[in-house]
Design an enzyme around this catalytic site. Structure first.
Site, PDB file in Angstrom:
ATOM      1  N   SER A 190       0.824  -1.204  -0.131  1.00  0.00           N
ATOM      2  CA  SER A 190      -0.124  -0.036  -0.004  1.00  0.00           C
ATOM      3  C   SER A 190       0.817   1.262  -0.133  1.00  0.00           C
ATOM      4  O   SER A 190       1.909   1.254   0.562  1.00  0.00           O
ATOM      5  CB  SER A 190      -0.691  -0.118   1.278  1.00  0.00           C
ATOM      6  OG  SER A 190      -1.431   1.394   1.398  1.00  0.00           O
ATOM      7  N   TYR A 214      -1.400  -1.154  10.853  1.00  0.00           N
ATOM      8  CA  TYR A 214      -1.867  -1.633   9.754  1.00  0.00           C
ATOM      9  C   TYR A 214      -0.801  -1.304   8.458  1.00  0.00           C
ATOM     10  O   TYR A 214      -0.296  -2.237   7.822  1.00  0.00           O
ATOM     11  CB  TYR A 214      -3.145  -1.152   9.045  1.00  0.00           C
ATOM     12  CG  TYR A 214      -3.229  -1.299   7.592  1.00  0.00           C
ATOM     13  CD1 TYR A 214      -3.500  -2.353   7.063  1.00  0.00           C
ATOM     14  CD2 TYR A 214      -3.214  -0.060   6.921  1.00  0.00           C
ATOM     15  CE1 TYR A 214      -3.559  -2.527   5.665  1.00  0.00           C
ATOM     16  CE2 TYR A 214      -3.350  -0.139   5.423  1.00  0.00           C
ATOM     17  CZ  TYR A 214      -3.602  -1.223   4.628  1.00  0.00           C
ATOM     18  OH  TYR A 214      -3.539  -1.289   3.494  1.00  0.00           O
ATOM     19  N   LYS A 221       2.077  -4.021   6.513  1.00  0.00           N
ATOM     20  CA  LYS A 221       2.626  -3.925   4.983  1.00  0.00           C
ATOM     21  C   LYS A 221       4.009  -3.873   4.774  1.00  0.00           C
ATOM     22  O   LYS A 221       4.691  -4.402   3.954  1.00  0.00           O
ATOM     23  CB  LYS A 221       1.740  -2.879   4.476  1.00  0.00           C
ATOM     24  CG  LYS A 221       0.276  -3.178   4.309  1.00  0.00           C
ATOM     25  CD  LYS A 221       0.040  -4.188   3.399  1.00  0.00           C
ATOM     26  CE  LYS A 221      -1.709  -4.394   3.160  1.00  0.00           C
ATOM     27  NZ  LYS A 221      -1.846  -5.838   2.678  1.00  0.00           N
TER      28      LYS A 221
HETATM   29  C1  UD1 Z   1      -6.987   4.953   3.731  1.00  0.00           C
HETATM   30  C2  UD1 Z   1      -6.000   4.460   4.634  1.00  0.00           C
HETATM   31  C3  UD1 Z   1      -4.884   3.671   4.036  1.00  0.00           C
HETATM   32  C4  UD1 Z   1      -5.310   2.481   3.055  1.00  0.00           C
HETATM   33  C5  UD1 Z   1      -6.414   3.083   2.257  1.00  0.00           C
HETATM   34  C6  UD1 Z   1      -7.016   2.058   1.466  1.00  0.00           C
HETATM   35  C7  UD1 Z   1      -6.267   6.086   6.501  1.00  0.00           C
HETATM   36  C8  UD1 Z   1      -5.682   7.239   7.341  1.00  0.00           C
HETATM   37  N1  UD1 Z   1      -5.386   5.719   5.495  1.00  0.00           N
HETATM   38  O1  UD1 Z   1      -6.445   5.934   2.957  1.00  0.00           O
HETATM   39  O2  UD1 Z   1      -3.943   3.475   5.061  1.00  0.00           O
HETATM   40  O3  UD1 Z   1      -4.486   2.101   2.701  1.00  0.00           O
HETATM   41  O4  UD1 Z   1      -7.347   4.068   2.909  1.00  0.00           O
HETATM   42  O5  UD1 Z   1      -7.624   2.636   0.275  1.00  0.00           O
HETATM   43  O6  UD1 Z   1      -7.214   5.663   6.874  1.00  0.00           O
HETATM   44  N2  UD1 Z   1     -12.556  11.300   3.567  1.00  0.00           N
HETATM   45  C9  UD1 Z   1     -13.536  12.197   3.785  1.00  0.00           C
HETATM   46  N3  UD1 Z   1     -14.722  11.555   4.477  1.00  0.00           N
HETATM   47  C10 UD1 Z   1     -15.000  10.160   4.577  1.00  0.00           C
HETATM   48  C11 UD1 Z   1     -13.851   9.427   4.344  1.00  0.00           C
HETATM   49  C12 UD1 Z   1     -12.605  10.038   3.848  1.00  0.00           C
HETATM   50  O7  UD1 Z   1     -13.650  13.472   3.659  1.00  0.00           O
HETATM   51  O8  UD1 Z   1     -15.855   9.854   5.083  1.00  0.00           O
HETATM   52  C13 UD1 Z   1     -11.356  11.872   2.865  1.00  0.00           C
HETATM   53  C14 UD1 Z   1     -10.004  11.694   3.868  1.00  0.00           C
HETATM   54  O9  UD1 Z   1     -10.039  12.634   4.648  1.00  0.00           O
HETATM   55  C15 UD1 Z   1      -8.993  11.710   2.426  1.00  0.00           C
HETATM   56  C16 UD1 Z   1      -9.820  10.995   1.315  1.00  0.00           C
HETATM   57  O10 UD1 Z   1     -11.240  11.453   1.767  1.00  0.00           O
HETATM   58  O11 UD1 Z   1      -8.779  12.839   2.177  1.00  0.00           O
HETATM   59  C17 UD1 Z   1      -9.510   9.621   1.177  1.00  0.00           C
HETATM   60  O12 UD1 Z   1      -9.809   8.861   2.228  1.00  0.00           O
HETATM   61  P1  UD1 Z   1      -9.726   7.196   2.334  1.00  0.00           P
HETATM   62  O13 UD1 Z   1     -10.793   6.864   1.173  1.00  0.00           O
HETATM   63  O14 UD1 Z   1     -10.111   6.957   3.660  1.00  0.00           O
HETATM   64  O15 UD1 Z   1      -8.249   7.087   1.896  1.00  0.00           O
HETATM   65  P2  UD1 Z   1      -6.983   7.419   2.563  1.00  0.00           P
HETATM   66  O16 UD1 Z   1      -7.100   8.067   3.977  1.00  0.00           O
HETATM   67  O17 UD1 Z   1      -6.170   8.068   1.398  1.00  0.00           O
END
Ligand code: UD1
Length: 345
Positions: free
Chosen positions: A130, A154, A158
């Site tokens: 990842s 997690y 990895k």
């Molecule tokens: C997350 C994990 C990462 C994992 C990946 C799998 C964290 C900190 N990181 O990455 O380790 O490998 O998922 O795909 O959890 N967001 C919102 N509202 C939400 C959900 C997300 O605003 O309800 C935003 C987040 O702040 C971020 C973006 O959407 O800016 C993407 O979030 P997410 O899909 O959770 O992925 P990552 O944080 O990049």
């Protein structure tokens, strides 16, 4: 690749099911090892509907010592050419609360797979790593030389597994290893038959948006709009899961060549950043549904921006992400709207 046989651990899961489809389409066969902890056996029927026969199942838990002998026997009997290793626990928040569970599942599952492949004389693994192994110090686009430094248990599992597999290849030249660092996999197979089906309330952006669009959840929280990005929201490199799956086939193709190097690492990303607000707007267009959201505080541990340099995979593997944000949203929506409760009836 035609006629090759691979073990796919976690092959009934979101990414694994798409990998199986691409393998069968490439003329290969797969033995899925899955304990269905976060997946459904129905995915295997759907894979057959999409791609035809070619996938068989061993229901077993790679991290359970009681299943080890059975797994080794089955892998030996299958006579594989190698494995794609996706099985493992993957919820960041949960890993912070229960670190020992994460280490005691993800690492032993990998040990069992290694022993089984040794026994089968098939020393080849494409590992599901990842972009989370990159620390938060890198400038995007991040290439494979970027500084590592996972920020949660997690992510550390990895990273440790990558390093362990690298050590294995250094110790024994018969081993061929490819660590694939995924950016943010989203979307679903264009057939709408397989897709992401998270347990409980989703943690990740796309499944959350999709469940809001379908009416299963009332409202999305946007975690922060005060980041130093073009619209203040977090920027990520979303990659269509079918492109990601094709990257695994390209990696297997690369590793099964006579002259393949011992251990390699590749980013699998689309190579461009999309903000949370851009993702919401695109999903709204694709689904023609309202997606209510509110701005909420930043989520702990989040970074402002990360996206990949996929140049190395483009060059060596001859692989490139081809699908657009519109494809990701349209395909994700087709799966979610056709299967509002995932694989549950
Ligand atoms: C997350 C994990 C990462 C994992 C990946 C799998 C964290 C900190 N990181 O990455 O380790 O490998 O998922 O795909 O959890 N967001 C919102 N509202 C939400 C959900 C997300 O605003 O309800 C935003 C987040 O702040 C971020 C973006 O959407 O800016 C993407 O979030 P997410 O899909 O959770 O992925 P990552 O944080 O990049």
């Amino acid at each position: 690749m035609t006629g090759k046989r691979f073990i796919v651990t976690g092959g009934a899961g979101y990414i694994g099911s798409h990998v199986c489809v691409e393998l069968v389409k490439a003329g290969c066969q797969a033995l899925v090892i899955d304990n269905f902890a976060n997946s459904s056996p129905k995915a295997l029927d759907r894979i057959a509907e999409i791609a035809g026969e070619g996938v068989t199942l061993l229901k077993a838990d790679l991290a359970d010592p009681a299943d080890e002998a059975r797994i080794i026997d089955a892998v030996k009997a299958y006579k594989p050419d190698g494995a794609v290793h996706l099985a493992g626990l993957k919820a960041v928040g949960e890993s912070v609360v229960e670190p020992v569970r994460y280490y005691s599942v993800n690492l032993p599952a990998t040990f069992t797979l290694i022993r089984a492949l040794e026994a089968a004389n098939a020393r080849l693994i494409v590992f599901s790593s990842s972009a989370t192994v990159y620390g938060d110090l890198n400038q995007s686009p991040v290439d494979e030389k970027g500084a590592t430094g996972a920020t949660n248990p997690y992510g550390r599992t990895k990273f440790f597994i990558e390093e362990m597999l690298n050590d294995l290849a250094r110790a024994d030249a018969r081993w061929k290893i490819c660590n694939l660092r995924y950016f943010n996999p989203v979307g679903a197979h264009p057939s709408g038959k397989i897709g992401e089906d998270p347990n409980g309330v989703p943690n990740n952006l796309f499944p959350f948006i999709a469940q809001v669009a379908v009416g299963r959840l009332p409202k999305l929280k946007v975690f922060g709009n005060d980041y130093p990005t073009r619209d203040g929201t977090g920027i990520r490199d979303y990659i269509h899961v079918v492109d990601l799956a094709a990257g695994h086939v390209a990696a297997l193709n690369y590793l099964t060549r006579e002259e393949a190097p011992g251990a390699v690492v590749y980013n699998l990303g689309a190579g461009r950043g999309i903000s949370v607000l851009e993702a919401i707007a695109a999903f709204k267009r694709a689904s023609n549904r309202d997606i209510p959201f509110e701005i909420a505080p930043r989520r702990e541990g989040d970074i402002a921006e990360i996206y990949a340099s996929p140049d190395k995979a483009n060059r060596d593997l001859g692989w490139k992400a081809t699908k657009t944000l519109e494809d990701m949203c349209a395909d994700h929506w087709r799966w979610q709207s056709g299967n509002p409760n995932g694989y549950r009836d």
